[in-house]
Design an enzyme around this catalytic site. Structure first.
Site, PDB file in Angstrom:
ATOM      1  N   GLU A   1       0.838  -1.198   0.000  1.00 47.86           N
ATOM      2  CA  GLU A   1       0.000   0.000   0.000  1.00 47.86           C
ATOM      3  C   GLU A   1       0.877   1.254   0.000  1.00 47.86           C
ATOM      4  OE1 GLU A   1      -1.640   0.387   4.362  1.00 47.86           O
ATOM      5  OE2 GLU A   1      -1.355  -1.708   3.906  1.00 47.86           O
TER       6      GLU A   1
ATOM      7  N   LYS B   1       2.691   4.570   1.233  1.00 49.33           N
ATOM      8  CA  LYS B   1       3.171   5.135   2.498  1.00 49.33           C
ATOM      9  C   LYS B   1       2.924   6.634   2.422  1.00 49.33           C
ATOM     10  CE  LYS B   1       7.086   5.196   5.646  1.00 49.33           C
ATOM     11  NZ  LYS B   1       7.162   6.629   5.885  1.00 49.33           N
TER      12      LYS B   1
ATOM     13  N   ASP C   1       2.841  10.485   3.325  1.00 45.38           N
ATOM     14  CA  ASP C   1       3.800  11.347   4.004  1.00 45.38           C
ATOM     15  C   ASP C   1       3.065  12.461   4.738  1.00 45.38           C
ATOM     16  OD1 ASP C   1       6.196  12.231   4.867  1.00 45.38           O
ATOM     17  OD2 ASP C   1       6.828  13.130   2.975  1.00 45.38           O
TER      18      ASP C   1
ATOM     19  N   TYR D   1      -5.179   3.106   7.699  1.00 46.12           N
ATOM     20  CA  TYR D   1      -4.545   1.881   7.203  1.00 46.12           C
ATOM     21  C   TYR D   1      -4.350   0.817   8.275  1.00 46.12           C
ATOM     22  CZ  TYR D   1      -0.754   4.909   8.835  1.00 46.12           C
ATOM     23  OH  TYR D   1       0.014   5.770   9.567  1.00 46.12           O
TER      24      TYR D   1
ATOM     25  N   LYS E   1      11.230   2.910   0.602  1.00 45.57           N
ATOM     26  CA  LYS E   1      11.185   4.367   0.456  1.00 45.57           C
ATOM     27  C   LYS E   1      11.636   4.814  -0.935  1.00 45.57           C
ATOM     28  CE  LYS E   1      11.945   6.708   4.196  1.00 45.57           C
ATOM     29  NZ  LYS E   1      11.319   7.587   5.171  1.00 45.57           N
TER      30      LYS E   1
ATOM     31  N   CYS F   1      20.618  47.150 -13.031  1.00 42.07           N
ATOM     32  CA  CYS F   1      19.947  46.019 -13.671  1.00 42.07           C
ATOM     33  C   CYS F   1      20.929  45.282 -14.585  1.00 42.07           C
ATOM     34  CB  CYS F   1      18.758  46.532 -14.485  1.00 42.07           C
ATOM     35  SG  CYS F   1      18.031  45.282 -15.548  1.00 42.07           S
TER      36      CYS F   1
ATOM     37  N   CYS G   1      19.605  46.011 -18.453  1.00 44.58           N
ATOM     38  CA  CYS G   1      19.581  47.316 -19.105  1.00 44.58           C
ATOM     39  C   CYS G   1      20.482  48.344 -18.407  1.00 44.58           C
ATOM     40  CB  CYS G   1      18.147  47.849 -19.174  1.00 44.58           C
ATOM     41  SG  CYS G   1      17.487  48.298 -17.572  1.00 44.58           S
TER      42      CYS G   1
ATOM     43  N   CYS H   1      14.072  46.839 -11.176  1.00 37.98           N
ATOM     44  CA  CYS H   1      14.444  47.674 -12.311  1.00 37.98           C
ATOM     45  C   CYS H   1      13.156  48.363 -12.743  1.00 37.98           C
ATOM     46  CB  CYS H   1      14.987  46.818 -13.452  1.00 37.98           C
ATOM     47  SG  CYS H   1      15.069  47.714 -15.014  1.00 37.98           S
TER      48      CYS H   1
ATOM     49  N   CYS I   1      12.992  48.161 -20.320  1.00 36.91           N
ATOM     50  CA  CYS I   1      13.986  47.110 -20.070  1.00 36.91           C
ATOM     51  C   CYS I   1      13.621  45.857 -20.878  1.00 36.91           C
ATOM     52  CB  CYS I   1      14.027  46.793 -18.579  1.00 36.91           C
ATOM     53  SG  CYS I   1      15.118  45.436 -18.171  1.00 36.91           S
TER      54      CYS I   1
HETATM   55  N1  LIG Z   1      15.509  15.384   8.709  1.00 35.06           N
HETATM   56  C1  LIG Z   1      15.430  15.186   9.997  1.00 35.06           C
HETATM   57  O1  LIG Z   1      15.957  15.930  10.795  1.00 35.06           O
HETATM   58  C2  LIG Z   1      14.655  14.016  10.491  1.00 35.06           C
HETATM   59  C3  LIG Z   1      14.500  13.801  11.871  1.00 35.06           C
HETATM   60  C4  LIG Z   1      13.743  12.708  12.274  1.00 35.06           C
HETATM   61  C5  LIG Z   1      13.175  11.858  11.348  1.00 35.06           C
HETATM   62  N2  LIG Z   1      13.366  12.107  10.015  1.00 35.06           N
HETATM   63  C6  LIG Z   1      12.839  11.213   8.984  1.00 35.06           C
HETATM   64  O2  LIG Z   1      11.628  10.644   9.363  1.00 35.06           O
HETATM   65  C7  LIG Z   1      11.591   9.304   8.992  1.00 35.06           C
HETATM   66  C8  LIG Z   1      11.397   8.457  10.210  1.00 35.06           C
HETATM   67  O3  LIG Z   1      10.224   8.819  10.716  1.00 35.06           O
HETATM   68  P1  LIG Z   1       9.240   7.827  11.330  1.00 35.06           P
HETATM   69  O4  LIG Z   1       9.839   7.084  12.424  1.00 35.06           O
HETATM   70  O5  LIG Z   1       8.035   8.644  11.569  1.00 35.06           O
HETATM   71  O6  LIG Z   1       9.039   6.759  10.229  1.00 35.06           O
HETATM   72  P2  LIG Z   1       8.420   6.861   8.824  1.00 35.06           P
HETATM   73  O7  LIG Z   1       7.602   8.062   8.692  1.00 35.06           O
HETATM   74  O8  LIG Z   1       9.491   6.661   7.827  1.00 35.06           O
HETATM   75  O9  LIG Z   1       7.508   5.542   8.838  1.00 35.06           O
HETATM   76  C9  LIG Z   1       6.591   5.218   9.847  1.00 35.06           C
HETATM   77  C10 LIG Z   1       5.303   5.928   9.702  1.00 35.06           C
HETATM   78  O10 LIG Z   1       4.786   5.766   8.415  1.00 35.06           O
HETATM   79  C11 LIG Z   1       3.438   6.153   8.479  1.00 35.06           C
HETATM   80  N3  LIG Z   1       2.666   5.478   7.440  1.00 35.06           N
HETATM   81  C12 LIG Z   1       2.264   6.078   6.290  1.00 35.06           C
HETATM   82  N4  LIG Z   1       1.571   5.250   5.525  1.00 35.06           N
HETATM   83  C13 LIG Z   1       1.497   4.074   6.181  1.00 35.06           C
HETATM   84  C14 LIG Z   1       0.885   2.829   5.881  1.00 35.06           C
HETATM   85  N5  LIG Z   1       0.219   2.635   4.739  1.00 35.06           N
HETATM   86  N6  LIG Z   1       1.009   1.834   6.775  1.00 35.06           N
HETATM   87  C15 LIG Z   1       1.694   2.026   7.922  1.00 35.06           C
HETATM   88  N7  LIG Z   1       2.286   3.188   8.261  1.00 35.06           N
HETATM   89  C16 LIG Z   1       2.197   4.208   7.401  1.00 35.06           C
HETATM   90  C17 LIG Z   1       2.979   5.902   9.878  1.00 35.06           C
HETATM   91  O11 LIG Z   1       2.598   7.145  10.414  1.00 35.06           O
HETATM   92  C18 LIG Z   1       4.209   5.413  10.582  1.00 35.06           C
HETATM   93  O12 LIG Z   1       4.305   5.935  11.861  1.00 35.06           O
HETATM   94  C19 LIG Z   1      12.874   8.996   8.312  1.00 35.06           C
HETATM   95  O13 LIG Z   1      12.704   9.064   6.920  1.00 35.06           O
HETATM   96  C20 LIG Z   1      13.788  10.082   8.789  1.00 35.06           C
HETATM   97  O14 LIG Z   1      14.755  10.397   7.830  1.00 35.06           O
HETATM   98  C21 LIG Z   1      14.084  13.144   9.596  1.00 35.06           C
HETATM   99 ZN   LIG Z   2      16.396  46.484 -16.537  1.00 39.62          ZN
END
Ligand SMILES: NC(=O)c1ccc[n+]([C@@H]2O[C@H](COP(=O)([O-])OP(=O)(O)OC[C@H]3O[C@@H](n4cnc5c(N)ncnc54)[C@H](O)[C@@H]3O)[C@@H](O)[C@H]2O)c1
Ligand SMILES: [Zn+2]
Length: 684
Positions: free
Chosen positions: A112, A114, A116, A221, A308, A402, A405, A420, A425
């Site tokens: 399925e 994921k 964001d 989900y 991912k 600029c 011109c 500008c 121009c």
């Molecule tokens: N850039 C940063 O500073 C920073 C800091 C912390 C975490 N992160 C990033 O966050 C991610 C880790 O975060 P995480 O622990 O929340 O894990 P994640 O987001 O990678 O995966 C877990 C989450 O996926 C979600 N999810 C979405 N669709 C789903 C589905 N169909 N089934 C099940 N779960 C689903 C759920 O909310 C679950 O908690 C990593 O990619 C990490 O790089 C980045």
């Molecule tokens: Zn100009």
């Protein structure tokens, strides 16, 4: 530093990154770098088991949620994360581990999307929603019930009178994200970097009216303790979630491991058409009875793995900064980057917006920066990684004149941008024309930057409306490089067709500062024609929803300028449409109609064709079903085309779709006559 010290240092550092990512919604580094640090810590911790610490971020979900404004509530069952990978080999390894563990290789999986966004769990008692919690640190979540009730797609009452806990993801649709950022930029507020941050920032704030206005959405989900309800399959549990009246993505499939590559490809294709962001796919064991046997690590279940997609953020270096002159004369500094791949495309440049922003973010030439590309928006420099400075970085000079011109640059009252103000121009004129002909504006095909530049140079384009005199210069056009007779014909036809462009597109094409697509639509609906728009006072404009001070001032200012009024008069003489069409009530020509595109299209990206359909009142579907009215088929269209043909669904080529769009007739009438004329379901 000893490796043991390194462990302590990494733990501290990662906790800080977690805090900024989960609590402040303002990540300090890219996900890839974050994942690298976490991996490094994992490896070191394995090497020194005596330093084990259950509070280490390798054992923890999310970030601690102390000092928080929401009520804290313990989860009945922990909300875990997912182990993840970027390659299919790890998925096969995952499968092999399970086979070994349960001593059977007869395993079915579900795949399925994921999503964001941010995870949420809903608790229903006797069918009524009584509590909604964020994941928090996995053990304790934040009570955001009031805010969750503002999300239209989440029902307060289920269709059945039962007590359940359901988990899912709150997201901000990409279309809403774009709208929100357009408004924020217009109001002088910082835009959100991506829909995830925007969703998280929205849900975790205290004013529920703001939550309501942002149009969040949610998909579910996971049904907690499915086995209690005698459900043994994850796939079935998703169906149950739907029956209860909650939304799932509807995009999931049961499969055997030998088909994993096929489905990853397929789902990767599907996700490009979705109005929400996905950062991967989730593969889960389908048999729920195995969940207890396989169990969890401290952080994630052993019966699921996330695949991912390539990261949307990266770090790269700024090699140079160049200046771009915009259509309003605004000078935009552009970072010329060390080329880097970002969510599948090569990135060489990023806008730095203005010199105040450069100052605020303290950006220098030679800096290593963190960039992000979200929801198909141009990449942004999020921040400088100062730790990587060598001392050889150079300050970015603020220009005085600029670059096109040579006129002196001016900073207008209260605005940050350098401008500008020379009306003649050439760079400004070129940008204005490029904007005027662009797809979202007059949609004139075949008038590229090179031709415009040339025609400005030879004095045939002195103003925007001179486009409508180009038919007088056929010879000149044909003599231009790469311009054959046929393409000149096409260009001239396209110019002619643009005279019938819709009123809201014409408003957008005028290039009034701060009036984007969304605002142009609103203005068209409220004004009905250009003369009443010109007459509108600031007060009248302010009465319109989503029009603030800044936009209202800009509109009034634009129409006060006699040059602009003269331009409109000349465009009127050429026959450009300046009134809202009463026949189809602006942009509802696709009202009640459903579309889907398949195969590779030449002219449009999926998201673009989807936008066009939705902007015209139509609906974009994700699968071929009996609810589908039109399938737009590009080259190499495969199974969807076959299925659509079998189901007798109307098939359109890209060109036919455009014709349909441009013909201002009512789609229903058109369809009737076609069926009568040809007796078969193919248009034209
Ligand atoms: N850039 C940063 O500073 C920073 C800091 C912390 C975490 N992160 C990033 O966050 C991610 C880790 O975060 P995480 O622990 O929340 O894990 P994640 O987001 O990678 O995966 C877990 C989450 O996926 C979600 N999810 C979405 N669709 C789903 C589905 N169909 N089934 C099940 N779960 C689903 C759920 O909310 C679950 O908690 C990593 O990619 C990490 O790089 C980045
Ligand atoms: Zn100009």
């Amino acid at each position: 530093m000893s490796e043991k010290d390194k462990i302590l240092k990494l733990r501290k550092e990662i906790k800080r990154y977690n805090y900024y990512y989960y609590i402040k919604n303002e990540p300090l580094i890219s996900d890839t770098e974050f994942d690298k640090l976490l991996k490094e810590l994992e490896v070191l911790e394995k090497k020194y088991p005596e330093l084990k610490d259950e509070n280490s971020p390798t054992n923890k979900v999310g970030s601690s949620i102390e000092n928080n404004k929401f009520k804290k509530v313990e989860h009945k069952k922990p909300m875990l994360s997912l182990s993840n990978t970027y390659n299919t080999q790890d998925i096969l390894d995952f499968h092999n581990r399970i086979v070994k563990f349960i001593e059977s290789n007869n395993i079915e999986y579900t795949i399925e999307m994921k999503l964001d966004g941010l995870s949420i769990t809903l608790i229903y008692e006797n069918g009524e929603l009584i509590q909604a919690l964020t994941r928090g640190d996995g053990i304790i979540g934040e009570d955001v019930t009031e805010n969750i009730l503002q999300i239209k797609s989440i029902p307060k009452y289920l269709k059945e009178n039962i007590s359940v806990e359901v988990r899912g993801e709150v997201v901000l649709p990409i279309s809403e994200f774009k709208k929100l950022n357009e408004i924020r930029i217009n109001n002088g507020e910082e835009p959100f970097a991506n829909p995830r941050n925007a969703a998280s920032g929205t849900l975790r704030q205290l004013d529920k009216e703001i939550v309501k206005s942002r149009n969040l959405d949610a998909y579910f989900y996971f049904l907690v303790d499915s086995d209690k309800y005698n459900i043994n399959s994850h796939f079935e549990s998703l169906k149950v979630i739907e029956k209860l009246g909650l939304k799932t993505t509807k995009i999931y499939k049961k499969f055997k491991i030998n088909e994993v590559e096929k489905y990853i490809k397929k789902f990767d294709e599907i996700r490009k058409n979705l109005d929400y962001e996905t950062d991967g796919l989730v593969i889960k064991v389908d048999n729920i009875n195995l969940y207890n046997i396989l169990g969890n690590t401290t952080k994630s279940p052993r019966w699921a793995i996330a695949y991912k997609f390539p990261a949307k953020q990266a770090t790269t270096k700024i090699n140079n900064v160049t200046l771009q002159v915009g259509r309003t004369g605004v000078i935009t500094p552009v970072a010329e980057l060390e080329e880097i791949e970002l969510s599948g495309s090569l990135i060489k440049r990023a806008s730095l917006h203005n010199f105040e922003e450069i100052k605020r973010k303290d950006i220098k030439i030679g800096d290593t920066v963190f960039i992000e590309k979200a929801a198909e928006i141009i990449p942004q420099v999020v921040k400088v990684i100062k730790e990587l400075r060598t001392g050889n970085e150079k300050n970015i000079e603020i220009p005085k004149t600029c670059p096109a011109c040579g006129s002196k640059l001016i900073k207008e009252n209260g605005l940050v941008a350098l401008k500008c103000t020379n009306n003649n121009c050439s760079a400004k004129l070129q940008r204005k024309i490029e904007y005027f002909v662009s797809r979202d504006a007059m949609n004139i095909d075949g008038l590229g930057g090179k031709i415009i530049e040339k025609f400005i140079e030879i004095g045939k384009l002195k103003n925007i409306d001179d486009i409508y005199t180009l038919h007088n210069y056929k010879t000149e056009l044909i003599s231009l490089e790469k311009m054959g007779e046929k393409s000149v014909e096409n260009l001239l036809t396209s110019i002619e067709n643009s005279k019938n462009q819709k009123y809201e597109k014409v408003i957008y094409a005028l290039g009034i500062p701060f009036v984007g697509k969304f605002t142009a639509n609103i203005l068209a609906k409220h004004s009905k024609n250009i003369d009443s728009l010109i007459r509108m006072s600031k007060e009248e404009l302010l009465e319109i929803e989503n029009i603030g001070e800044k936009i209202a001032d800009s509109i009034v200012h634009f129409f006060k300028n006699p040059e602009n009024i003269k331009l409109i008069d000349r465009l009127k003489k050429y026959g450009i449409n300046f009134t809202i069409s009463s026949k189809n009530n602006s942009n509802n020509i696709f009202e009640g109609k459903t579309f889907l595109a398949t195969g590779s299209l030449k002219k449009y990206k999926r998201s673009e064709i989807r936008d066009i359909i939705e902007n015209n009142g139509g609906k974009y579907l994700s699968t071929v079903s009996k609810n589908l009215n039109y399938l737009i088929a590009g080259e190499k269209a495969g199974s969807k085309l076959k299925k659509a043909k079998e189901m007798n669904i109307t098939i359109l080529s890209e060109k036919e779709f455009e014709n349909l769009l441009n013909s201002n007739t009512n789609i229903n009438k058109e369809n009737d006559s076609i069926q009568k004329n040809t007796g078969q379901k193919t248009l034209f």
